[in-house]
Write a protein that holds these residues in place. Structure first.
Motif, PDB file in Angstrom:
ATOM      1  N   PHE A  93       1.022  -1.116   0.029  1.00 44.25           N
ATOM      2  CA  PHE A  93      -0.063  -0.004  -0.012  1.00 44.25           C
ATOM      3  C   PHE A  93       0.901   1.275  -0.086  1.00 44.25           C
ATOM      4  O   PHE A  93       0.466   2.239  -0.717  1.00 44.25           O
ATOM      5  CB  PHE A  93      -0.985  -0.003   1.153  1.00 44.25           C
ATOM      6  N   LEU A  94       1.993   1.185   0.747  1.00 43.51           N
ATOM      7  CA  LEU A  94       2.698   2.620   0.861  1.00 43.51           C
ATOM      8  C   LEU A  94       3.593   2.433  -0.364  1.00 43.51           C
ATOM      9  O   LEU A  94       3.809   3.790  -0.840  1.00 43.51           O
ATOM     10  CB  LEU A  94       3.697   2.342   2.208  1.00 43.51           C
ATOM     11  N   GLU A 134       3.974   1.748  13.357  1.00 46.34           N
ATOM     12  CA  GLU A 134       4.634   2.508  12.523  1.00 46.34           C
ATOM     13  C   GLU A 134       3.708   2.598  11.067  1.00 46.34           C
ATOM     14  O   GLU A 134       3.441   3.454  10.418  1.00 46.34           O
ATOM     15  CB  GLU A 134       5.998   2.106  12.201  1.00 46.34           C
ATOM     16  N   TYR A 135       3.458   1.195  10.802  1.00 51.68           N
ATOM     17  CA  TYR A 135       2.882   1.007   9.595  1.00 51.68           C
ATOM     18  C   TYR A 135       1.256   1.737   9.460  1.00 51.68           C
ATOM     19  O   TYR A 135       1.047   2.227   8.508  1.00 51.68           O
ATOM     20  CB  TYR A 135       2.819  -0.447   9.190  1.00 51.68           C
ATOM     21  N   ILE A 136       0.598   1.578  10.619  1.00 50.60           N
ATOM     22  CA  ILE A 136      -0.476   1.920  10.764  1.00 50.60           C
ATOM     23  C   ILE A 136      -0.752   3.560  10.767  1.00 50.60           C
ATOM     24  O   ILE A 136      -1.424   4.185   9.939  1.00 50.60           O
ATOM     25  CB  ILE A 136      -1.410   1.636  12.076  1.00 50.60           C
ATOM     26  N   SER A 137       0.566   4.089  11.317  1.00 45.34           N
ATOM     27  CA  SER A 137       0.344   5.668  11.240  1.00 45.34           C
ATOM     28  C   SER A 137       0.536   5.991   9.734  1.00 45.34           C
ATOM     29  O   SER A 137       0.175   7.061   9.421  1.00 45.34           O
ATOM     30  CB  SER A 137       1.890   6.106  12.014  1.00 45.34           C
ATOM     31  N   ARG A 138       1.545   5.437   9.030  1.00 41.07           N
ATOM     32  CA  ARG A 138       1.757   5.988   7.624  1.00 41.07           C
ATOM     33  C   ARG A 138       0.538   5.369   6.882  1.00 41.07           C
ATOM     34  O   ARG A 138       0.107   6.440   5.778  1.00 41.07           O
ATOM     35  CB  ARG A 138       3.124   5.132   6.965  1.00 41.07           C
ATOM     36  N   LEU A 157      -6.370  -3.527   6.933  1.00 48.28           N
ATOM     37  CA  LEU A 157      -4.953  -3.719   7.283  1.00 48.28           C
ATOM     38  C   LEU A 157      -4.747  -3.330   8.724  1.00 48.28           C
ATOM     39  O   LEU A 157      -3.832  -3.974   9.375  1.00 48.28           O
ATOM     40  CB  LEU A 157      -4.407  -2.969   6.008  1.00 48.28           C
ATOM     41  N   SER A 158      -4.831  -2.235   9.234  1.00 46.85           N
ATOM     42  CA  SER A 158      -4.699  -1.750  10.409  1.00 46.85           C
ATOM     43  C   SER A 158      -5.038  -2.813  11.682  1.00 46.85           C
ATOM     44  O   SER A 158      -4.280  -3.271  12.370  1.00 46.85           O
ATOM     45  CB  SER A 158      -5.091  -0.368  10.626  1.00 46.85           C
ATOM     46  N   LYS A 159      -6.215  -3.249  11.458  1.00 46.57           N
ATOM     47  CA  LYS A 159      -6.634  -4.144  12.458  1.00 46.57           C
ATOM     48  C   LYS A 159      -5.905  -5.338  12.417  1.00 46.57           C
ATOM     49  O   LYS A 159      -5.781  -5.974  13.537  1.00 46.57           O
ATOM     50  CB  LYS A 159      -8.325  -4.711  12.084  1.00 46.57           C
ATOM     51  N   ASN A 160      -5.646  -5.902  11.079  1.00 45.57           N
ATOM     52  CA  ASN A 160      -4.536  -7.163  11.008  1.00 45.57           C
ATOM     53  C   ASN A 160      -3.337  -6.796  11.311  1.00 45.57           C
ATOM     54  O   ASN A 160      -2.703  -7.900  11.649  1.00 45.57           O
ATOM     55  CB  ASN A 160      -5.062  -7.912   9.508  1.00 45.57           C
ATOM     56  N   LEU A 161      -2.795  -5.905  11.217  1.00 47.65           N
ATOM     57  CA  LEU A 161      -1.261  -5.705  11.761  1.00 47.65           C
ATOM     58  C   LEU A 161      -1.339  -5.892  13.216  1.00 47.65           C
ATOM     59  O   LEU A 161      -0.379  -6.396  13.691  1.00 47.65           O
ATOM     60  CB  LEU A 161      -1.142  -4.045  11.235  1.00 47.65           C
ATOM     61  N   LYS A 162      -2.354  -5.204  13.823  1.00 48.77           N
ATOM     62  CA  LYS A 162      -2.478  -5.589  15.267  1.00 48.77           C
ATOM     63  C   LYS A 162      -2.399  -6.965  15.691  1.00 48.77           C
ATOM     64  O   LYS A 162      -1.849  -7.590  16.509  1.00 48.77           O
ATOM     65  CB  LYS A 162      -3.482  -4.501  15.997  1.00 48.77           C
ATOM     66  N   GLU A 163      -3.763  -7.426  15.119  1.00 48.52           N
ATOM     67  CA  GLU A 163      -4.054  -9.050  15.551  1.00 48.52           C
ATOM     68  C   GLU A 163      -2.983 -10.004  15.132  1.00 48.52           C
ATOM     69  O   GLU A 163      -2.728 -10.975  16.075  1.00 48.52           O
ATOM     70  CB  GLU A 163      -5.332  -9.160  14.914  1.00 48.52           C
ATOM     71  N   TYR A 164      -2.224  -9.764  13.998  1.00 48.90           N
ATOM     72  CA  TYR A 164      -1.005 -10.721  13.856  1.00 48.90           C
ATOM     73  C   TYR A 164       0.273 -10.250  14.182  1.00 48.90           C
ATOM     74  O   TYR A 164       1.095 -10.745  13.920  1.00 48.90           O
ATOM     75  CB  TYR A 164      -0.951 -11.147  12.339  1.00 48.90           C
ATOM     76  N   ASN A 165       0.202  -9.173  15.227  1.00 43.23           N
ATOM     77  CA  ASN A 165       1.668  -8.608  16.018  1.00 43.23           C
ATOM     78  C   ASN A 165       2.737  -8.554  14.718  1.00 43.23           C
ATOM     79  O   ASN A 165       3.874  -9.140  15.075  1.00 43.23           O
ATOM     80  CB  ASN A 165       1.777  -9.979  17.124  1.00 43.23           C
TER      81      ASN A 165
END
Length: 657
Positions: free
Chosen positions: A60-61, A461-465, A447-455
């Motif tokens: 995405f980035l 940092e990813y979520i902020s961007r 994506l933000s939800k899964n970045l957290k759930e999958y640690n």
């Protein structure tokens, strides 16, 4: 959640207790069970999914960075991912989705140049589907049952993320007679007559990824997030990509361009250690004409002439294309790199005597010059194009270039209205941008939800961007908006144009960039010129400008028409900078008001429009028909002052022991 961190991943203990036999078997196979939310999976599946989520966040980035670097257009974007990743075999839609979707993602060859200088290679969904230009690739994908199942299962529009920009099928603000499925300037010719050959008029320095500076040779990259491009997604693979950062289109990349401060350079010190600096620290400006060949060739026309000549010689007319009635400007705009710069930087005002001579030579008995019969714009013509003054949504005078004439045999709807066409085009854009923005926001949320759930490591940092990101298609649409309205894209400006169409659609339509073509011109007795468009409308203008085919100025300075001063009062004129506003002197040189010794400036009106009276010393004055913005060039590539070893950059291959 009742979990135990084991070997770098979370294991659900309650699940192990419920079915110890299955867990034991799984452990024996190295497949310990993990629960994420309501879903359970083996550890291998978990780690694979975790890697996929992280890669997708990066993608995405990467899409946003690629969209900015390539200055993607709605009608020619090819790929939202890193083309180098494609070449490395990393970009595979089946792998990204984590299952076999039945889709084959095909990519022919990575372009060496992108954006305005692209050699177009299109993405096709292969084996099961034959997709041609008349079909919207995204609609084919959306109908694919396997992908629908994925979207339903994971609640995310995967096609939006990964097929974003893949031949969407149309431009929003194209010409009224243009083929909606065309790929180049809204025109297409299967013979290849309209291939984008701008890149063929760029030199080897443009193809290089190394920039020469007085501090040494460096590589340029986009540091979009202020971390020295930690993700490695901002590298400019060729110097030609620097054209895409010339936001004001004056042919000079410098601090007046909005992303100049985001560009950095990478090199090495004498010991081989990496050095990074701001681009502005090593060059004050970059003259983009240094990347253009001294002789610009219309390769489309040249190739067509060769093919036609061979066809006649061999009496084989299968490949012969009669170019007699083809508007030469079509291939001109496809071939000349200078056309990427603003008209104000390329056009000169046509003097009254020149205009009269033009109409004397080309007008019919009724005084009209018909531009449809190709007697003005042909391969041997002295004219490249014309432009007239027009007010955009920003309220400022700009030059509006004549669009090439596209002849269409398709009957126009009897209820066709040019103003309605402009309004409908914008409203479609408005609705589609809203949909795209909403879809992207949902993807980011997922994506933000899964970045957290999958640690995922560095999830915050990813979520902020991601929260501040845009899809490549959004960027492409924003570029189209800016070109059509002359406004910087923003939600506020988008609403501003929408309100303008709601309040006065006729006025708003005329402030948009022209979607029709001037087909005839007539010189009136009062010196004004009537322009007749193929949409049926007519307008009267007082000035006509002619395309020089080059940038105004010379090797030491650039000039561009300053039309804003035409609307200024004498008080406002008195406050302009004499350091960078100037005139075209009688010796053909562009000089600032300061250089000619100006002490004051006023305006006066004539039958030919507004002119300027400039006061000099010793009670002398001079008149000027136009004022110009003057920009000075540094010209220090590879030379200039001596730089010590500590400040020097070295290429990687030249690392000293």
């Amino acid at each position: 959640m009742d979990v135990l961190l084991r070997n770098g991943y979370d294991v659900n203990l309650s699940l192990l207790r419920q079915d110890q036999m299955q867990a034991s078997a799984s452990r024996l196979a190295g497949q310990e069970l993990v629960r994420v939310g309501d879903e359970s999976m083996t550890s291998a599946e978990y780690l694979n999914r975790q890697a996929q989520i992280e890669y997708r966040a990066k993608d995405f980035l990467r899409a946003q960075s690629s969209g900015i670097i390539s200055k993607l257009r709605v009608n020619n974007v090819m790929d939202i991912s890193d083309s180098n990743a494609l070449n490395r075999g990393e970009f595979n839609i089946n792998n990204l989705l984590g299952r076999n979707s039945g889709l084959d993602y095909h990519y022919s060859s990575s372009p060496t140049l992108t954006g305005d200088f692209a050699k177009y290679d299109f993405t096709y969904l292969g084996s099961r589907y034959s997709v041609n230009q008349e079909q919207r690739i995204d609609s084919v994908v959306n109908d694919h049952n396997a992908l629908k199942e994925i979207k339903q299962k994971y609640g995310v529009d995967t096609s939006n993320a990964y097929l974003n920009g893949s031949l969407r099928g149309e431009r929003y603000f194209q010409g009224i007679n243009a083929d909606p499925h065309s790929i180049n300037m809204s025109f297409i010719d299967q013979s290849g007559y309209l291939e984008n050959t701008k890149s063929s008029n760029l030199n080897s320095y443009a193809s290089s990824s190394t920039l020469h500076t007085k501090y040494g040779d460096v590589e340029v990259f986009l540091d979009l997030y202020g971390d020295n491009d930690k993700l490695g997604i901002g590298k400019l693979t060729s110097n030609a990509l620097l054209f895409n950062f010339d936001s004001n289109g004056d042919g000079i990349l410098n601090s007046s361009d909005k992303l100049f401060s985001k560009l950095k350079v990478r090199g090495y010190d004498k010991d081989g250690n990496e050095k990074i600096a701001n681009l502005s620290d090593v060059v004050s400006d970059i003259d983009l004409t240094k990347f253009i060949n001294s002789d610009v060739v219309n390769w489309n026309q040249k190739r067509r002439d060769v093919i036609n000549s061979e066809s006649l010689a061999n009496n084989d007319m299968r490949n012969f294309v009669d170019t007699t009635n083809i508007d030469h400007r079509i291939s001109y705009y496809s071939s000349n790199p200078y056309t990427v710069f603003t008209p104000e930087s390329r056009y000169k005002k046509a003097e009254a005597d020149s205009i009269k001579s033009f109409f004397d030579a080309y007008a019919d008995k009724d005084g009209w010059v018909d531009l449809r019969n190709n007697n003005v714009f042909n391969k041997n013509s002295l004219f490249n194009n014309f432009a007239y003054e027009k007010v955009g949504f920003d309220g400022k005078l700009k030059l509006s270039e004549f669009n090439p004439i596209i002849k269409s045999d398709a009957p126009r709807d009897k209820n066709f209205s040019y103003n309605g066409y402009q309004r409908d085009s914008f409203m479609k854009f408005y609705r589609d941008y809203e949909k795209e923005s909403t879809a992207h926001a949902k993807d980011v949320e997922w994506l933000s939800k899964n970045l957290k759930e999958y640690n995922v490591e560095n999830a915050d940092e990813y979520i902020s961007r991601l929260n501040g990101s845009k899809s490549s298609y959004m960027i492409a649409m924003e570029n189209e908006f800016q070109k059509a309205t002359r406004l910087e894209f923003s939600p506020e400006n988008l609403e501003k144009v929408k309100r303008a169409f709601e309040a006065n659609p006729n006025k708003a339509a005329l402030m948009m960039s022209d979607s029709d073509s001037v087909i005839a011109m007539k010189l009136n007795d009062n010196g004004s010129i009537t322009l007749k468009f193929d949409s049926g409308r007519e307008i009267e203008v007082t000035e006509l400008y002619s395309d020089t085919g080059k940038l105004l100025g010379d090797k030491t300075r650039r000039a561009s028409l300053n039309l804003e001063t035409k609307a200024m009062s004498d008080i406002e004129l008195g406050s302009i900078s004499f350091n960078n506003i100037g005139i075209l002197d009688t010796d053909g040189k562009y000089k600032t008001l300061q250089e000619i010794g100006a002490s004051a400036i006023k305006s006066f009106s004539t039958k030919h429009g507004k002119q300027f009276l400039i006061y000099l010393g010793d009670n002398k004055t001079l008149t000027a028909k136009d004022l110009y913005n003057i920009s000075f060039l540094n010209n220090e590539f590879g030379g200039g002052i001596e730089v010590g070893e500590r400040g020097q950059f070295y290429r990687k291959l030249d690392v000293r022991a």
